[in-house]
Scaffold this motif. Structure first.
Motif, PDB file in Angstrom:
ATOM      1  N   THR A 158      59.938  34.133  37.760  1.00 45.51           N
ATOM      2  CA  THR A 158      61.154  34.518  38.887  1.00 45.51           C
ATOM      3  C   THR A 158      61.549  33.481  39.570  1.00 45.51           C
ATOM      4  O   THR A 158      62.697  33.542  39.798  1.00 45.51           O
ATOM      5  N   VAL A 159      60.827  32.593  39.984  1.00 46.55           N
ATOM      6  CA  VAL A 159      61.453  31.653  41.017  1.00 46.55           C
ATOM      7  C   VAL A 159      61.206  30.252  40.658  1.00 46.55           C
ATOM      8  O   VAL A 159      62.004  29.265  40.435  1.00 46.55           O
ATOM      9  N   VAL A 160      59.864  29.785  40.225  1.00 42.89           N
ATOM     10  CA  VAL A 160      59.743  28.364  39.911  1.00 42.89           C
ATOM     11  C   VAL A 160      60.384  27.995  38.473  1.00 42.89           C
ATOM     12  O   VAL A 160      60.956  26.834  38.744  1.00 42.89           O
ATOM     13  N   LEU A 161      60.120  28.632  37.468  1.00 41.87           N
ATOM     14  CA  LEU A 161      60.899  28.155  36.333  1.00 41.87           C
ATOM     15  C   LEU A 161      61.658  29.611  35.561  1.00 41.87           C
ATOM     16  O   LEU A 161      61.258  30.219  34.794  1.00 41.87           O
ATOM     17  N   PRO A 162      62.733  29.680  36.410  1.00 44.80           N
ATOM     18  CA  PRO A 162      63.535  31.012  35.972  1.00 44.80           C
ATOM     19  C   PRO A 162      64.029  30.873  34.681  1.00 44.80           C
ATOM     20  O   PRO A 162      64.441  32.017  33.886  1.00 44.80           O
ATOM     21  N   LYS A 163      64.102  29.605  34.265  1.00 49.64           N
ATOM     22  CA  LYS A 163      64.556  29.509  32.480  1.00 49.64           C
ATOM     23  C   LYS A 163      63.326  29.078  31.748  1.00 49.64           C
ATOM     24  O   LYS A 163      63.734  28.613  30.435  1.00 49.64           O
ATOM     25  N   ALA A 164      62.358  29.592  32.055  1.00 48.11           N
ATOM     26  CA  ALA A 164      61.116  29.469  31.139  1.00 48.11           C
ATOM     27  C   ALA A 164      61.385  29.790  29.614  1.00 48.11           C
ATOM     28  O   ALA A 164      61.944  30.633  29.608  1.00 48.11           O
ATOM     29  N   THR A 165      60.915  29.187  28.771  1.00 47.92           N
ATOM     30  CA  THR A 165      61.113  29.544  27.410  1.00 47.92           C
ATOM     31  C   THR A 165      60.570  30.860  26.870  1.00 47.92           C
ATOM     32  O   THR A 165      61.156  31.827  26.417  1.00 47.92           O
ATOM     33  N   VAL A 166      59.296  30.977  27.406  1.00 44.68           N
ATOM     34  CA  VAL A 166      58.548  32.216  27.414  1.00 44.68           C
ATOM     35  C   VAL A 166      58.069  32.824  28.528  1.00 44.68           C
ATOM     36  O   VAL A 166      57.567  31.938  29.329  1.00 44.68           O
ATOM     37  N   LYS A 167      58.144  34.287  29.158  1.00 46.19           N
ATOM     38  CA  LYS A 167      57.607  34.441  30.151  1.00 46.19           C
ATOM     39  C   LYS A 167      56.856  35.697  29.854  1.00 46.19           C
ATOM     40  O   LYS A 167      57.023  36.596  29.248  1.00 46.19           O
ATOM     41  N   ILE A 168      55.499  35.769  30.432  1.00 47.33           N
ATOM     42  CA  ILE A 168      54.548  36.734  30.083  1.00 47.33           C
ATOM     43  C   ILE A 168      54.088  37.282  31.383  1.00 47.33           C
ATOM     44  O   ILE A 168      53.736  36.551  32.208  1.00 47.33           O
ATOM     45  N   PHE A 169      54.076  38.691  31.624  1.00 48.19           N
ATOM     46  CA  PHE A 169      53.381  39.172  33.052  1.00 48.19           C
ATOM     47  C   PHE A 169      52.048  39.704  32.340  1.00 48.19           C
ATOM     48  O   PHE A 169      51.990  40.669  31.727  1.00 48.19           O
ATOM     49  N   LEU A 170      51.029  39.038  32.835  1.00 45.26           N
ATOM     50  CA  LEU A 170      49.646  39.613  32.560  1.00 45.26           C
ATOM     51  C   LEU A 170      48.935  40.498  33.283  1.00 45.26           C
ATOM     52  O   LEU A 170      49.151  40.115  34.486  1.00 45.26           O
ATOM     53  N   THR A 171      48.683  41.725  32.921  1.00 47.10           N
ATOM     54  CA  THR A 171      48.074  42.535  33.984  1.00 47.10           C
ATOM     55  C   THR A 171      46.799  43.107  33.304  1.00 47.10           C
ATOM     56  O   THR A 171      46.502  43.186  32.122  1.00 47.10           O
ATOM     57  N   ALA A 172      45.866  43.950  34.149  1.00 48.08           N
ATOM     58  CA  ALA A 172      44.967  44.851  33.859  1.00 48.08           C
ATOM     59  C   ALA A 172      44.538  45.769  34.918  1.00 48.08           C
ATOM     60  O   ALA A 172      45.274  45.502  36.309  1.00 48.08           O
ATOM     61  N   SER A 173      43.865  46.885  34.851  1.00 48.21           N
ATOM     62  CA  SER A 173      43.487  47.609  35.967  1.00 48.21           C
ATOM     63  C   SER A 173      42.872  47.015  37.233  1.00 48.21           C
ATOM     64  O   SER A 173      42.189  45.710  36.628  1.00 48.21           O
ATOM     65  N   ALA A 174      43.063  47.264  38.317  1.00 46.33           N
ATOM     66  CA  ALA A 174      42.308  46.677  39.354  1.00 46.33           C
ATOM     67  C   ALA A 174      40.569  46.649  39.004  1.00 46.33           C
ATOM     68  O   ALA A 174      40.012  45.608  39.035  1.00 46.33           O
ATOM     69  N   GLU A 175      40.210  47.806  38.627  1.00 49.33           N
ATOM     70  CA  GLU A 175      38.798  47.778  38.157  1.00 49.33           C
ATOM     71  C   GLU A 175      37.953  46.907  37.043  1.00 49.33           C
ATOM     72  O   GLU A 175      37.104  46.244  37.293  1.00 49.33           O
ATOM     73  N   VAL A 176      39.122  46.628  36.202  1.00 50.84           N
ATOM     74  CA  VAL A 176      38.783  45.785  35.041  1.00 50.84           C
ATOM     75  C   VAL A 176      38.911  44.489  35.641  1.00 50.84           C
ATOM     76  O   VAL A 176      37.918  43.546  35.415  1.00 50.84           O
ATOM     77  N   ARG A 177      39.740  44.111  36.375  1.00 54.59           N
ATOM     78  CA  ARG A 177      40.080  42.866  37.026  1.00 54.59           C
ATOM     79  C   ARG A 177      38.711  42.318  37.906  1.00 54.59           C
ATOM     80  O   ARG A 177      38.169  41.304  38.006  1.00 54.59           O
ATOM     81  N   ALA A 178      38.175  43.652  38.777  1.00 56.13           N
ATOM     82  CA  ALA A 178      37.294  43.325  39.691  1.00 56.13           C
ATOM     83  C   ALA A 178      35.875  43.096  38.937  1.00 56.13           C
ATOM     84  O   ALA A 178      35.070  42.126  39.135  1.00 56.13           O
ATOM     85  N   LYS A 179      35.611  43.759  37.787  1.00 60.54           N
ATOM     86  CA  LYS A 179      34.612  43.446  36.894  1.00 60.54           C
ATOM     87  C   LYS A 179      34.629  42.167  36.331  1.00 60.54           C
ATOM     88  O   LYS A 179      33.509  41.352  36.384  1.00 60.54           O
ATOM     89  N   ARG A 180      35.805  41.578  35.690  1.00 65.03           N
ATOM     90  CA  ARG A 180      35.697  40.345  35.360  1.00 65.03           C
ATOM     91  C   ARG A 180      35.500  39.168  36.287  1.00 65.03           C
ATOM     92  O   ARG A 180      34.817  38.130  36.206  1.00 65.03           O
ATOM     93  N   ARG A 181      35.881  39.399  37.692  1.00 61.93           N
ATOM     94  CA  ARG A 181      35.541  38.470  38.757  1.00 61.93           C
ATOM     95  C   ARG A 181      34.053  38.425  38.831  1.00 61.93           C
ATOM     96  O   ARG A 181      33.215  37.439  39.319  1.00 61.93           O
ATOM     97  N   MET A 182      33.475  39.741  38.936  1.00 59.30           N
ATOM     98  CA  MET A 182      32.087  39.950  39.191  1.00 59.30           C
ATOM     99  C   MET A 182      31.419  38.877  38.117  1.00 59.30           C
ATOM    100  O   MET A 182      30.495  38.207  38.586  1.00 59.30           O
ATOM    101  N   ASP A 183      31.676  39.112  36.871  1.00 57.83           N
ATOM    102  CA  ASP A 183      31.174  38.229  35.866  1.00 57.83           C
ATOM    103  C   ASP A 183      31.206  36.933  36.113  1.00 57.83           C
ATOM    104  O   ASP A 183      30.237  36.107  35.864  1.00 57.83           O
ATOM    105  N   GLU A 184      32.492  36.402  36.694  1.00 53.86           N
ATOM    106  CA  GLU A 184      32.506  34.918  36.896  1.00 53.86           C
ATOM    107  C   GLU A 184      31.686  34.576  38.042  1.00 53.86           C
ATOM    108  O   GLU A 184      30.883  33.546  37.605  1.00 53.86           O
TER     109      GLU A 184
END
Ligand code: DC
Length: 226
Positions: free
Chosen positions: A135-161
């Protein structure tokens, strides 16, 4: 000058951005820029000085005394130098995560870091991850991907880390931290976390790492010859 390709990956905390971006950068021979680490370095610096990330005057007063450098070792790992000192590992704590989120809301901090991020992308093919890259740093980026996951899945991944590092943390606490950061990062007035209009949304809740990498390569391959 040869054409440079830029891949912007944004998304909330714990969506797997850095794991995936690092792996892809290695495979494609791109520079990987973890922009969250830059905000973490600012937060860590202010924390050492005892300045609260909410103290606008304090933050502004001391920013001048901070020099940040990004360096890469022979394995391609990004190192953060705070006034010449390597703080790469020190910035990876839950406390600094929260403080980085708060400090990143300051206009002066965002302004100071903008050129640093853009300068890398000018010279090299990059995969850059953060909250406002598309949105701001590289508004003309060749490819833009918005990566997401449910908050529960993300918390589980963080716990594993944390577990992999031998640190034990309660799931409820990690989930609460993630939800609080999501809220702070997406409701701040300047450069909030949000999907760019031209970004492809990828929900990784049901995918493992190879699955996410395969999906990302498919999206990237539509714009960049792989
Ligand atoms: O990606 P991370 O968890 O290391 O980021 C730490 C914090 O830094 C995040 O909560 C918000 C801020 N950040 C930001 O405001 N903009 C970015 N491009 C990257 C991170």
């Amino acid at each position: 000058m040869a054409k440079t390709y830029t891949i912007a990956i944004d998304g909330p905390a714990g969506a797997g951005k850095s794991t995936i971006a690092r792996a892809l950068a290695k495979e494609l021979g791109y520079y990987y820029v973890d922009t969250g680490a830059i905000y973490r370095t600012v937060a860590y610096f202010l924390d050492l000085l005892g300045i609260s990330p909410k103290d606008v005057d304090g933050v502004e007063r001391y920013l001048d005394e901070l020099t940040i450098q990004i360096e890469y070792d022979e394995t391609g790992k990004q190192h953060m130098l705070m006034n010449g000192m390597d703080v790469t590992d020190d910035i990876r704590t839950p406390d600094i995560s929260q403080k980085a989120s708060l400090v990143s809301a300051h206009a002066m901090v965002r302004h100071m870091l903008l050129d640093m991020q853009r300068a890398v992308a000018k010279k090299h093919n990059v995969i850059m991850d953060g909250r406002d890259i598309g949105t701001v740093v590289l508004p003309k980026a060749t490819v833009k991907i918005f990566l997401t996951a449910s908050a529960e899945v993300r918390a589980k991944r963080r716990m594993d880390e944390f577990a992999a590092k031998g640190q034990k943390v309660a799931f409820e606490q990690v989930l609460k931290d993630i939800q609080q950061r999501d809220h702070q990062d997406s409701t701040r007035p300047i450069a909030p976390l949000k999907q760019a209009k031209d970004a492809v949304l990828l929900d990784t809740s049901e995918l493992d790492i190879p699955g996410v990498i395969a999906a990302m390569k498919k999206i990237i391959g539509e714009k960049i010859p792989l």
